[in-house]
Design a protein around this motif. Structure first.
Motif, PDB file in Angstrom:
ATOM      1  N   ILE A  31      38.887  51.399  19.359  1.00  0.00           N
ATOM      2  CA  ILE A  31      37.713  50.297  20.006  1.00  0.00           C
ATOM      3  C   ILE A  31      36.448  50.602  19.285  1.00  0.00           C
ATOM      4  N   PRO A  32      36.065  49.499  18.489  1.00  0.00           N
ATOM      5  CA  PRO A  32      34.775  49.771  17.709  1.00  0.00           C
ATOM      6  C   PRO A  32      33.649  49.980  18.623  1.00  0.00           C
ATOM      7  N   THR A  33      32.797  50.732  18.029  1.00  0.00           N
ATOM      8  CA  THR A  33      31.527  51.227  19.006  1.00  0.00           C
ATOM      9  C   THR A  33      30.739  49.749  19.130  1.00  0.00           C
ATOM     10  N   ASN A  34      30.578  48.815  18.443  1.00  0.00           N
ATOM     11  CA  ASN A  34      29.901  47.805  18.371  1.00  0.00           C
ATOM     12  C   ASN A  34      30.851  46.593  19.188  1.00  0.00           C
ATOM     13  N   LEU A  35      31.790  46.790  19.846  1.00  0.00           N
ATOM     14  CA  LEU A  35      32.534  45.707  20.429  1.00  0.00           C
ATOM     15  C   LEU A  35      31.797  44.577  21.348  1.00  0.00           C
ATOM     16  N   ASP A  36      32.081  43.305  21.138  1.00  0.00           N
ATOM     17  CA  ASP A  36      31.083  42.563  21.890  1.00  0.00           C
ATOM     18  C   ASP A  36      31.935  42.205  23.191  1.00  0.00           C
ATOM     19  N   TRP A  37      33.228  41.852  22.913  1.00  0.00           N
ATOM     20  CA  TRP A  37      33.707  41.111  24.308  1.00  0.00           C
ATOM     21  C   TRP A  37      35.193  41.752  24.447  1.00  0.00           C
ATOM     22  N   LEU A  38      35.489  42.292  25.777  1.00  0.00           N
ATOM     23  CA  LEU A  38      36.817  42.703  25.923  1.00  0.00           C
ATOM     24  C   LEU A  38      37.355  41.566  27.069  1.00  0.00           C
ATOM     25  N   ILE A  39      38.619  41.203  26.703  1.00  0.00           N
ATOM     26  CA  ILE A  39      39.166  40.093  27.585  1.00  0.00           C
ATOM     27  C   ILE A  39      40.665  40.605  27.983  1.00  0.00           C
ATOM     28  N   LEU A  40      40.805  40.403  29.430  1.00  0.00           N
ATOM     29  CA  LEU A  40      42.053  40.620  29.968  1.00  0.00           C
ATOM     30  C   LEU A  40      42.660  39.762  30.617  1.00  0.00           C
ATOM     31  N   PRO A  41      44.105  39.647  30.655  1.00  0.00           N
ATOM     32  CA  PRO A  41      44.847  38.162  31.174  1.00  0.00           C
ATOM     33  C   PRO A  41      44.669  37.809  32.638  1.00  0.00           C
ATOM     34  N   GLU A  42      44.984  36.606  33.014  1.00  0.00           N
ATOM     35  CA  GLU A  42      44.913  36.137  34.214  1.00  0.00           C
ATOM     36  C   GLU A  42      45.559  36.965  35.417  1.00  0.00           C
ATOM     37  N   LEU A  43      44.989  37.180  36.519  1.00  0.00           N
ATOM     38  CA  LEU A  43      45.356  38.024  37.485  1.00  0.00           C
ATOM     39  C   LEU A  43      45.754  39.662  37.166  1.00  0.00           C
ATOM     40  N   ALA A  44      45.217  40.189  36.387  1.00  0.00           N
ATOM     41  CA  ALA A  44      45.490  41.320  35.253  1.00  0.00           C
ATOM     42  C   ALA A  44      46.058  42.344  35.864  1.00  0.00           C
ATOM     43  N   PHE A  45      45.501  42.995  37.228  1.00  0.00           N
ATOM     44  CA  PHE A  45      45.920  44.017  37.758  1.00  0.00           C
ATOM     45  C   PHE A  45      46.826  43.743  39.047  1.00  0.00           C
ATOM     46  N   THR A  46      46.993  42.729  39.444  1.00  0.00           N
ATOM     47  CA  THR A  46      47.680  42.389  40.462  1.00  0.00           C
ATOM     48  C   THR A  46      49.077  41.925  40.111  1.00  0.00           C
ATOM     49  N   GLY A  47      49.439  41.393  39.008  1.00  0.00           N
ATOM     50  CA  GLY A  47      50.540  40.699  38.553  1.00  0.00           C
ATOM     51  C   GLY A  47      50.291  39.196  39.278  1.00  0.00           C
ATOM     52  N   TYR A  48      51.077  38.460  38.618  1.00  0.00           N
ATOM     53  CA  TYR A  48      50.859  36.876  38.761  1.00  0.00           C
ATOM     54  C   TYR A  48      51.941  36.093  39.815  1.00  0.00           C
ATOM     55  N   ASN A  49      53.223  36.266  39.802  1.00  0.00           N
ATOM     56  CA  ASN A  49      54.133  35.697  40.331  1.00  0.00           C
ATOM     57  C   ASN A  49      54.228  35.877  41.851  1.00  0.00           C
ATOM     58  N   PHE A  50      53.220  35.381  42.691  1.00  0.00           N
ATOM     59  CA  PHE A  50      53.256  35.535  43.911  1.00  0.00           C
ATOM     60  C   PHE A  50      53.425  34.008  44.234  1.00  0.00           C
ATOM     61  N   GLN A  51      54.377  33.963  45.450  1.00  0.00           N
ATOM     62  CA  GLN A  51      55.052  32.787  45.881  1.00  0.00           C
ATOM     63  C   GLN A  51      54.538  32.276  47.342  1.00  0.00           C
ATOM     64  N   SER A  52      53.305  32.883  47.733  1.00  0.00           N
ATOM     65  CA  SER A  52      52.794  32.501  49.260  1.00  0.00           C
ATOM     66  C   SER A  52      51.482  33.070  49.352  1.00  0.00           C
ATOM     67  N   LEU A  53      50.632  32.443  50.270  1.00  0.00           N
ATOM     68  CA  LEU A  53      49.627  33.331  50.548  1.00  0.00           C
ATOM     69  C   LEU A  53      49.716  34.502  51.224  1.00  0.00           C
ATOM     70  N   GLU A  54      50.521  34.615  52.066  1.00  0.00           N
ATOM     71  CA  GLU A  54      51.130  35.543  52.733  1.00  0.00           C
ATOM     72  C   GLU A  54      51.422  36.966  51.747  1.00  0.00           C
ATOM     73  N   GLU A  55      52.280  36.685  50.948  1.00  0.00           N
ATOM     74  CA  GLU A  55      52.405  37.501  49.748  1.00  0.00           C
ATOM     75  C   GLU A  55      51.413  38.266  49.004  1.00  0.00           C
ATOM     76  N   ILE A  56      50.579  37.353  48.812  1.00  0.00           N
ATOM     77  CA  ILE A  56      49.169  38.049  47.881  1.00  0.00           C
ATOM     78  C   ILE A  56      47.955  38.258  48.796  1.00  0.00           C
ATOM     79  N   LYS A  57      48.172  37.945  49.988  1.00  0.00           N
ATOM     80  CA  LYS A  57      46.933  38.403  50.847  1.00  0.00           C
ATOM     81  C   LYS A  57      46.646  39.749  50.609  1.00  0.00           C
TER      82      LYS A  57
END
Length: 292
Positions: A31-57
């Motif tokens: 990582i450069p010392t003068n980094l301007d921007w770090l971008i992570l994915p959608e729903l980075a830490f939870t995972g994505y493929n939830f199928q209902s509100l109850e599942e992701i709640k």
């Protein structure tokens, strides 16, 4: 400008393990010392493929104050850069509303913006509301004018709007944004076996599709010519791996569009867990041939 995309394969619901994996990848990267921007994915830490509100709640996070935001604040302060991370949001208002969101934090740890996904994919519709504001365009700290989106935002609305509406791209053009960033959990049209074949090679069919969704930028640059054309940098920060049999395309890409067309600064492999680091002052590695 120095931009980093952290591409990895989070596992659904394993938030702490996913955070540890992200931190391991950052520690391994130069990582450069003068980094301007770090971008992570959608729903980075939870995972994505939830199928209902109850599942992701159990994994919903209060607006800009949950574990993803706290992580972004710490990392932003550590690297003295902007950080954007996707998370599943629940508002603290009554009645509470759920959104597929990204939060962007400035180098001192202050919240710059909280963006709600505008165009929902089928999976999002099982638990998330549409963002009340169409996309985000505005100043983001010293990054300047930026347009933010999340994955499906670059597609036609609900896949029913005309292909040529280019809603997201035209919103970025209308706001005169020279910098566009999309956090993603973009699916691959590949089998698990095809993903594992040459895993460090990008899914170029997916990259070509992304390029197509920004054609209005290409056309505008050609019309304006060299003297009046301002280059546009587009960051596509995707995840990789598999969830419940669903394959993700990886292939995080940083591209440039100018009067010469589309070029790629660099891209990651379709199954590569790594940090893509790009300096936009340097020459892009690949020129994309246009069929138009």
């Amino acid at each position: 400008m120095k931009i980093a995309c952290l591409q990895f394969a989070p596992e659904m619901g394993k938030v702490q393990e996913n955070i540890r994996r992200a931190e391991e990848l950052l520690q391994k990267a130069s990582i450069p010392t003068n980094l301007d921007w770090l971008i992570l994915p959608e729903l980075a830490f939870t995972g994505y493929n939830f199928q209902s509100l109850e599942e992701i709640k159990p994994y919903l996070e209060p607006t800009t104050s949950g574990i993803s935001t706290q992580w972004a604040i710490q990392v932003a302060k550590h690297y003295k850069c902007h950080v954007t991370v996707g998370y599943p949001e629940i508002t603290t208002t009554e009645p509470p509303t759920q959104y597929n969101s990204t939060v962007t934090v400035g180098p001192t740890g202050h919240i710059l913006t909280n963006y709600h996904k505008t165009f929902l994919y089928y999976t999002d519709e099982t638990w998330s509301a549409e963002g009340p504001t169409k996309f985000y365009s505005g100043p983001l700290g010293f990054l300047g004018q930026v347009t933010l989106g999340i994955c499906m935002d670059i597609n036609p609305y609900k896949f029913t709007a005309p292909w040529t509406d280019y809603e997201f791209c035209n919103a970025a053009i209308d706001s005169a944004s020279p910098l566009v960033c999309v956090s993603m959990a973009w699916l691959a049209q590949l089998t698990p076996e095809e993903l594992r074949d040459k895993p460090l090679e990008a899914d170029f069919a997916t990259v070509a599709y992304w390029v197509e969704r920004f054609q209005p930028f290409v056309e505008r640059a050609k019309e304006r010519g060299e003297e009046n054309s301002m280059p546009v940098v587009i960051v596509l920060a995707n995840r990789c791996g598999m969830e419940k049999g669903v394959c993700y395309a990886g292939s995080s890409t940083v591209m440039r569009i100018d009067q010469n067309g589309v070029s790629l600064y660099d891209t990651l492999g379709k199954l590569e867990e790594s940090v893509l680091i790009v300096d936009t002052t340097e020459r892009p590695k690949y020129q994309v041939k246009s069929g138009k």
